[in-house]
Design a protein around this motif. Sequence first.
Motif, PDB file in Angstrom:
ATOM      1  N   MET A 107       0.810  -1.190   0.000  1.00 39.10           N
ATOM      2  CA  MET A 107       0.000   0.000   0.000  1.00 39.10           C
ATOM      3  C   MET A 107       0.855   1.256   0.000  1.00 39.10           C
ATOM      4  SD  MET A 107      -3.378  -0.686   2.358  1.00 39.10           S
ATOM      5  CE  MET A 107      -3.022   0.726   3.291  1.00 39.10           C
ATOM      6  N   ALA A 108       1.932   1.236   0.746  1.00 40.07           N
ATOM      7  CA  ALA A 108       2.777   2.427   0.842  1.00 40.07           C
ATOM      8  C   ALA A 108       3.343   2.839  -0.513  1.00 40.07           C
ATOM      9  CB  ALA A 108       3.913   2.190   1.831  1.00 40.07           C
ATOM     10  N   LYS A 109       3.499   1.886  -1.398  1.00 45.36           N
ATOM     11  CA  LYS A 109       4.028   2.189  -2.728  1.00 45.36           C
ATOM     12  C   LYS A 109       2.922   2.509  -3.722  1.00 45.36           C
ATOM     13  CE  LYS A 109       8.166  -0.562  -2.142  1.00 45.36           C
ATOM     14  NZ  LYS A 109       8.962  -1.677  -2.653  1.00 45.36           N
ATOM     15  N   GLY A 110       1.697   2.558  -3.253  1.00 45.36           N
ATOM     16  CA  GLY A 110       0.576   2.897  -4.114  1.00 45.36           C
ATOM     17  C   GLY A 110      -0.057   1.710  -4.810  1.00 45.36           C
ATOM     18  N   SER A 111       0.285   0.514  -4.389  1.00 43.84           N
ATOM     19  CA  SER A 111      -0.284  -0.688  -4.999  1.00 43.84           C
ATOM     20  C   SER A 111      -1.765  -0.813  -4.663  1.00 43.84           C
ATOM     21  CB  SER A 111       0.434  -1.941  -4.487  1.00 43.84           C
ATOM     22  OG  SER A 111       1.789  -1.913  -4.834  1.00 43.84           O
ATOM     23  N   GLY A 112      -2.511  -1.290  -5.624  1.00 38.53           N
ATOM     24  CA  GLY A 112      -3.935  -1.527  -5.409  1.00 38.53           C
ATOM     25  C   GLY A 112      -4.155  -2.902  -4.793  1.00 38.53           C
ATOM     26  N   ASN A 113      -5.391  -3.185  -4.467  1.00 32.46           N
ATOM     27  CA  ASN A 113      -5.728  -4.463  -3.841  1.00 32.46           C
ATOM     28  C   ASN A 113      -5.315  -5.655  -4.695  1.00 32.46           C
ATOM     29  OD1 ASN A 113      -6.827  -3.082  -1.682  1.00 32.46           O
ATOM     30  ND2 ASN A 113      -8.914  -3.234  -2.437  1.00 32.46           N
ATOM     31  N   ARG A 114      -5.520  -5.559  -5.997  1.00 31.18           N
ATOM     32  CA  ARG A 114      -5.174  -6.669  -6.891  1.00 31.18           C
ATOM     33  C   ARG A 114      -3.674  -6.941  -6.872  1.00 31.18           C
ATOM     34  NH1 ARG A 114      -8.069  -6.273 -12.162  1.00 31.18           N
ATOM     35  NH2 ARG A 114      -9.645  -7.206 -10.855  1.00 31.18           N
ATOM     36  N   ASP A 115      -2.867  -5.891  -6.954  1.00 32.52           N
ATOM     37  CA  ASP A 115      -1.414  -6.065  -6.931  1.00 32.52           C
ATOM     38  C   ASP A 115      -0.936  -6.629  -5.597  1.00 32.52           C
ATOM     39  OD1 ASP A 115      -1.149  -5.075  -9.516  1.00 32.52           O
ATOM     40  OD2 ASP A 115      -0.894  -3.012  -8.814  1.00 32.52           O
ATOM     41  N   ILE A 116      -1.526  -6.160  -4.521  1.00 34.44           N
ATOM     42  CA  ILE A 116      -1.169  -6.671  -3.191  1.00 34.44           C
ATOM     43  C   ILE A 116      -1.526  -8.150  -3.103  1.00 34.44           C
ATOM     44  CG2 ILE A 116      -1.698  -6.520  -0.726  1.00 34.44           C
ATOM     45  CD1 ILE A 116      -2.187  -3.471  -1.223  1.00 34.44           C
ATOM     46  N   ALA A 117      -2.691  -8.517  -3.609  1.00 37.46           N
ATOM     47  CA  ALA A 117      -3.128  -9.915  -3.577  1.00 37.46           C
ATOM     48  C   ALA A 117      -2.164 -10.810  -4.342  1.00 37.46           C
ATOM     49  CB  ALA A 117      -4.536 -10.030  -4.144  1.00 37.46           C
ATOM     50  N   VAL A 118      -1.761 -10.375  -5.521  1.00 37.15           N
ATOM     51  CA  VAL A 118      -0.830 -11.167  -6.333  1.00 37.15           C
ATOM     52  C   VAL A 118       0.502 -11.308  -5.610  1.00 37.15           C
ATOM     53  CG1 VAL A 118       0.507 -11.167  -8.477  1.00 37.15           C
ATOM     54  CG2 VAL A 118      -1.929 -10.621  -8.532  1.00 37.15           C
ATOM     55  N   THR A 119       1.009 -10.222  -5.053  1.00 36.39           N
ATOM     56  CA  THR A 119       2.284 -10.248  -4.345  1.00 36.39           C
ATOM     57  C   THR A 119       2.251 -11.203  -3.157  1.00 36.39           C
ATOM     58  OG1 THR A 119       2.773  -7.968  -4.982  1.00 36.39           O
ATOM     59  CG2 THR A 119       3.969  -8.844  -3.094  1.00 36.39           C
ATOM     60  N   LEU A 120       1.139 -11.200  -2.420  1.00 34.31           N
ATOM     61  CA  LEU A 120       1.025 -12.038  -1.227  1.00 34.31           C
ATOM     62  C   LEU A 120       0.492 -13.438  -1.507  1.00 34.31           C
ATOM     63  CD1 LEU A 120      -0.427  -9.406   1.288  1.00 34.31           C
ATOM     64  CD2 LEU A 120       1.947 -10.198   1.063  1.00 34.31           C
ATOM     65  N   GLY A 121       0.010 -13.659  -2.728  1.00 35.38           N
ATOM     66  CA  GLY A 121      -0.524 -14.965  -3.085  1.00 35.38           C
ATOM     67  C   GLY A 121      -1.857 -15.261  -2.419  1.00 35.38           C
ATOM     68  N   ILE A 122      -2.676 -14.223  -2.244  1.00 32.08           N
ATOM     69  CA  ILE A 122      -4.005 -14.372  -1.652  1.00 32.08           C
ATOM     70  C   ILE A 122      -5.023 -13.733  -2.592  1.00 32.08           C
ATOM     71  CG2 ILE A 122      -3.149 -14.477   0.719  1.00 32.08           C
ATOM     72  CD1 ILE A 122      -3.839 -11.531   1.058  1.00 32.08           C
ATOM     73  N   SER A 123      -6.293 -13.904  -2.287  1.00 25.60           N
ATOM     74  CA  SER A 123      -7.316 -13.331  -3.161  1.00 25.60           C
ATOM     75  C   SER A 123      -7.490 -11.831  -2.885  1.00 25.60           C
ATOM     76  CB  SER A 123      -8.656 -14.042  -2.967  1.00 25.60           C
ATOM     77  OG  SER A 123      -9.252 -13.664  -1.748  1.00 25.60           O
ATOM     78  N   GLU A 124      -8.002 -11.156  -3.886  1.00 25.59           N
ATOM     79  CA  GLU A 124      -8.288  -9.728  -3.735  1.00 25.59           C
ATOM     80  C   GLU A 124      -9.331  -9.510  -2.640  1.00 25.59           C
ATOM     81  OE1 GLU A 124      -9.501  -5.879  -6.507  1.00 25.59           O
ATOM     82  OE2 GLU A 124      -9.282  -7.850  -7.418  1.00 25.59           O
ATOM     83  N   HIS A 125     -10.287 -10.415  -2.540  1.00 29.49           N
ATOM     84  CA  HIS A 125     -11.306 -10.333  -1.486  1.00 29.49           C
ATOM     85  C   HIS A 125     -10.654 -10.390  -0.101  1.00 29.49           C
ATOM     86  CE1 HIS A 125     -15.065 -10.867   0.649  1.00 29.49           C
ATOM     87  NE2 HIS A 125     -14.518 -11.912   1.253  1.00 29.49           N
ATOM     88  N   THR A 126      -9.654 -11.250   0.070  1.00 29.16           N
ATOM     89  CA  THR A 126      -8.958 -11.363   1.355  1.00 29.16           C
ATOM     90  C   THR A 126      -8.231 -10.061   1.694  1.00 29.16           C
ATOM     91  OG1 THR A 126      -8.707 -13.745   1.062  1.00 29.16           O
ATOM     92  CG2 THR A 126      -7.246 -12.690   2.653  1.00 29.16           C
ATOM     93  N   VAL A 127      -7.612  -9.447   0.703  1.00 24.29           N
ATOM     94  CA  VAL A 127      -6.936  -8.165   0.926  1.00 24.29           C
ATOM     95  C   VAL A 127      -7.951  -7.126   1.388  1.00 24.29           C
ATOM     96  CG1 VAL A 127      -5.677  -6.258  -0.167  1.00 24.29           C
ATOM     97  CG2 VAL A 127      -5.091  -8.629  -0.724  1.00 24.29           C
TER      98      VAL A 127
END
Length: 54
Positions: free
Chosen positions: A1-21
Amino acid sequence: MAKGSGNRDIAVTLGISEHTVKNHLKNILHKLHLENRVQLMRYAYDKGWFKGRF
């Protein structure tokens, strides 16, 4: 989030669903009595969780 990533990008990075984020973010905001991710980033900055540039 600090780098401006959206929920989808965070989900991909963490290997979880966008809903979980979204769910985790909602819970964090609720527990800290904050309304949005901008306030959350300000909260983290004020707590000293960011060192230098990000």
